[in-house]
Design a protein around this motif. Structure first.
Motif, PDB file in Angstrom:
ATOM      1  N   GLY A 336       1.609   0.683   3.169  1.00 48.06           N
ATOM      2  CA  GLY A 336       2.529   0.673   1.959  1.00 48.06           C
ATOM      3  C   GLY A 336       2.920  -0.703   2.642  1.00 48.06           C
ATOM      4  O   GLY A 336       3.755  -1.457   1.653  1.00 48.06           O
ATOM      5  N   SER A 337       3.084  -0.833   4.160  1.00 50.12           N
ATOM      6  CA  SER A 337       4.305  -1.997   4.994  1.00 50.12           C
ATOM      7  C   SER A 337       2.622  -3.513   4.168  1.00 50.12           C
ATOM      8  O   SER A 337       1.791  -3.455   4.282  1.00 50.12           O
ATOM      9  CB  SER A 337       4.201  -2.183   5.900  1.00 50.12           C
ATOM     10  OG  SER A 337       4.588  -3.048   6.851  1.00 50.12           O
ATOM     11  N   THR A 338       3.554  -4.614   3.579  1.00 49.96           N
ATOM     12  CA  THR A 338       3.076  -5.458   3.645  1.00 49.96           C
ATOM     13  C   THR A 338       2.574  -6.636   5.334  1.00 49.96           C
ATOM     14  O   THR A 338       2.211  -8.288   5.182  1.00 49.96           O
ATOM     15  CB  THR A 338       3.519  -6.571   2.537  1.00 49.96           C
ATOM     16  OG1 THR A 338       4.772  -6.956   2.783  1.00 49.96           O
ATOM     17  CG2 THR A 338       3.372  -6.065   0.953  1.00 49.96           C
ATOM     18  N   ARG A 339       3.627  -5.507   6.102  1.00 44.11           N
ATOM     19  CA  ARG A 339       3.629  -6.634   7.418  1.00 44.11           C
ATOM     20  C   ARG A 339       2.618  -6.627   7.812  1.00 44.11           C
ATOM     21  O   ARG A 339       1.188  -5.447   7.945  1.00 44.11           O
ATOM     22  CB  ARG A 339       4.248  -5.841   8.288  1.00 44.11           C
ATOM     23  CG  ARG A 339       4.686  -6.974   9.783  1.00 44.11           C
ATOM     24  CD  ARG A 339       5.386  -5.995  10.207  1.00 44.11           C
ATOM     25  NE  ARG A 339       5.388  -5.102  11.051  1.00 44.11           N
ATOM     26  CZ  ARG A 339       5.072  -3.965  11.869  1.00 44.11           C
ATOM     27  NH1 ARG A 339       5.136  -5.258  13.323  1.00 44.11           N
ATOM     28  NH2 ARG A 339       4.703  -2.911  12.353  1.00 44.11           N
ATOM     29  N   LYS A 340       1.744  -7.822   8.599  1.00 45.44           N
ATOM     30  CA  LYS A 340       0.641  -8.115   9.177  1.00 45.44           C
ATOM     31  C   LYS A 340       1.449  -8.218  10.791  1.00 45.44           C
ATOM     32  O   LYS A 340       1.765  -9.452  10.809  1.00 45.44           O
ATOM     33  CB  LYS A 340      -0.156  -9.672   8.747  1.00 45.44           C
ATOM     34  CG  LYS A 340      -0.279  -9.609   7.292  1.00 45.44           C
ATOM     35  CD  LYS A 340      -1.642  -8.593   6.854  1.00 45.44           C
ATOM     36  CE  LYS A 340      -2.427  -8.711   7.595  1.00 45.44           C
ATOM     37  NZ  LYS A 340      -3.716  -7.740   7.151  1.00 45.44           N
TER      38      LYS A 340
END
Ligand code: X8Z
Ligand code: ZN
Length: 605
Positions: A336-340
């Motif tokens: 669910g994290s949008t961090r790349k």
């Protein structure tokens, strides 16, 4: 590994267990020596903090990919580049080295490292350096921020986004060829967005290197070994020649096994999507009864890294500093994290002291178990030479290949059956027999050589030394893959893509991949010395854990950093020059086994 602007590299001391004789250099107390030392101190005081700031910015950019972080990285690296390549630094360093005879060896070595670092950023062409720094940061931003797509959706969207781990998972587990093909093709799509950046970098990297008299960026990177391009290529080609009979045997056996697995006629070259690795650089999953993945079924990511740490601790290395655990980025982003973040494992020495970090995406499987041992090898190397005896500018491996070899050695040791049993990961009934184990090991180390010494090194040589036009990249890449690895693409490759660009090192560790080929040789040389001479055990069933003597031997190498000439170091440590002898001895029983398994088969390719 990750070290950029400050070129770090090493003094020597003797370690108990390993007598690394100090060359009897006269103590020089000339005026030139005193002035050079004062200059080096000043330079270190200037470069060290700027390199730390640049490394910190690059860390943020790789672990949280945003345009702002990419921009901040470029900004910090420009400052570091301007200082490490300043005209004054170049002129004065050259002037000192013109009178090298008046200097002590550690002083001359530091000056040579300084000049090599400057050659990456020559202040005589500041606009080119600046453009290169920008282009490097941008390329990493594209690479690190990319999301693979396993199933396209409508109007350019993606119905099934995937991480690198997801792609690897399909290739490791699926027996469905169309599904494998889709995953393999998805893994190559990133080559499109990366291609323009590599076109630009090819020119900029070469311009930078040529400014300081190197024939190409490849030549500049090879110079860190004190070798010419011709010498490096000759060493790589000789290694390939020696190991070819074994590779050919493995190749033949593999293609028959895969033909049977997928109910297909046996091909001349192996279709790339039949193999578990995206670049066919290792061929796990083929030898019956050897997969270790089930052993990790109840394990967690943290337990994998702890287990690797325990291996080093059992040899007398200290526990990792608390800051390693606090500052590293070790697991895939939470669901669910949008961090790349960058998906390829690396180890970072942020400040040249004890701020050491690793970037990984560890999941509980055999591949990450091996990679965790590899990365901690870099980390313990960093920590071992971050001591007052080793000047900052020599805080590096004896050469880059040594840096890669230590973790690879730990990985090899961690795969030995007695060790896996000792740590309770493997029970008696899970153990492969000796022949299966050796085959599986060869699927990693022998198979790796045509890829590393062949495809990757020859492609990058062509890219920089011959300034290979981008219109020829796809063809040249697959010519090398066919020639060295005996692998072919599943179908014609789109001219607009760049399959070479899909390999992380082509983008962000340019012209250095031979490091891993040489590390493979050094790994077996160190392993043979450790098993045969120190532990007096069979090289193929050898347990390092708990041995103080092995720890002392390794620390003797690590703690001198780049203070010694690497050729002298390997000779003193193992009694021999770099070469494939120990590796060939290790796999020697396989040749008969392969001849037997391949009897009557058509192995031509
Ligand atoms: O890139 C690496 C390490 C980081 S220095 C994980 N390796 C090469 C690769 O993945 O291509 C380790 C061996 C080969
Ligand atoms: Zn590495």
């Amino acid at each position: 590994m990750r070290q950029r602007f400050w070129v770090l590299s090493a003094i020597l001391l003797s370690a108990a267990g390993l007598v690394l004789a100090q060359p009897t250099a006269p103590r020089k107390n000339t005026a030139a020596e005193r002035v050079a030392r004062a200059f080096l101190e000043t330079m270190t005081d200037v470069l060290k903090p700027t390199a730390r700031v640049a490394a910190e910015a690059a860390w943020v950019a790789a672990t949280d990919v945003t345009p702002e972080h990419t921009g901040a990285r470029a900004g910090a690296e420009k400052v570091a580049a301007a200082l490490s390549g300043s005209r004054l630094l170049i002129e004065r360093t050259r002037a000192f080295l013109d009178k090298e005879g008046d200097l002590t060896e550690p002083t001359a070595r530091q000056l040579r490292k300084l000049l090599l670092g400057a050659a990456e950023n020559p202040g005589t062409i500041p606009d080119v350096v600046s453009r290169r720094v920008e282009a490097e940061a941008k390329q990493s931003g594209i690479l690190d921020g990319y999301t693979f797509c396993l199933r396209p959706g409508r109007s350019g969207t993606c119905a099934r986004p995937a991480s690198a781990n997801d792609i690897d998972g399909v290739l490791r587990k699926s027996r469905n060829l169309p599904e494998r093909l889709q995953a393999w093709q998805a893994s190559k799509e990133i080559g499109g967005p990366l291609k323009p950046g590599l076109v630009e970098l090819q020119t900029l990297r070469n311009r930078v290197a040529r400014e300081m008299g190197y024939s190409s960026f490849f030549a500049l990177q090879v110079a860190d070994y004190g070798m010419t391009v011709a010498e490096m290529m000759a060493l790589l080609d000789a290694t390939l020649e020696t190991t070819k009979p074994l590779y050919d045997g493995l190749h033949c056996w593999a293609k028959y096994t895969l033909g049977a697995r997928y109910h297909k006629p046996v091909p001349r070259l192996i279709p790339a999507h039949w193999l578990d690795n995206r670049w066919a650089q290792a061929w796990p999953g083929l030898v019956e009864g050897t997969t270790l993945d089930p052993l990790f079924k109840d394990k967690t990511g943290p337990s994998i890294i702890r287990s690797a740490e325990d291996f080093y601790v059992s040899l007398g290395f200290p526990r990792l500093p608390g800051s390693f655990w606090e500052k590293s980025d070790l697991y895939p982003p939470a669901k669910g994290s949008t961090r790349k973040k960058n998906s390829h494992a690396s180890a970072w020495h942020i400040d040249g002291e004890t701020d050491v970090r690793s970037l990984m995406s560890v999941e509980p499987n055999a591949q990450w178990f091996g990679t965790a041992h590899h990365e901690l090898g870099h980390i313990y190397y960093y920590l071992s030479y971050a001591v007052p005896d080793v000047p900052y500018l020599l805080r590096a491996g004896a050469n880059r290949a040594f840096h890669e070899a230590i973790g690879e050695l730990a990985k090899l040791a961690s795969q030995q059956t007695p060790y896996l049993k000792r740590i309770g990961l493997m029970r008696g009934q899970d153990a492969p027999n000796a022949t299966q184990w050796l085959m599986e090991s060869a699927m990693e180390s022998i198979v790796f050589l045509p890829w590393s010494a062949g495809t990757m090194s020859h492609f990058e040589r062509d890219l920089y030394e011959d300034a290979l036009p981008s219109a020829e990249w796809q063809d040249r890449w697959w010519q090398h893959v066919a020639r060295y690895q005996g692998v072919e693409p599943p179908g014609p490759r789109p001219a607009g893509l760049c399959d070479a660009c899909t390999k992380t090192h082509i983008n962000d560790d340019a012209a250095q991949y031979y490091d891993y080929a040489l590390a493979t040789l050094i790994k077996f040389q160190l392993h043979r010395h450790i098993c045969a001479k120190i532990l007096k055990q069979d090289v193929r069933s050898c347990d390092y854990a708990g041995s103080d003597a092995v720890g002392k031997f390794l620390r003797g190498i690590l703690k001198v950093g780049a203070m010694r000439d690497w050729r002298a170091l390997i000779r003193e440590a193992t009694g021999e020059d770099i070469g494939p002898g120990a590796l060939m001895e290790f796999y020697q029983p396989l040749q008969d086994e392969l001849d037997r398994r391949n009897a009557g088969k058509d192995c031509s390719r």
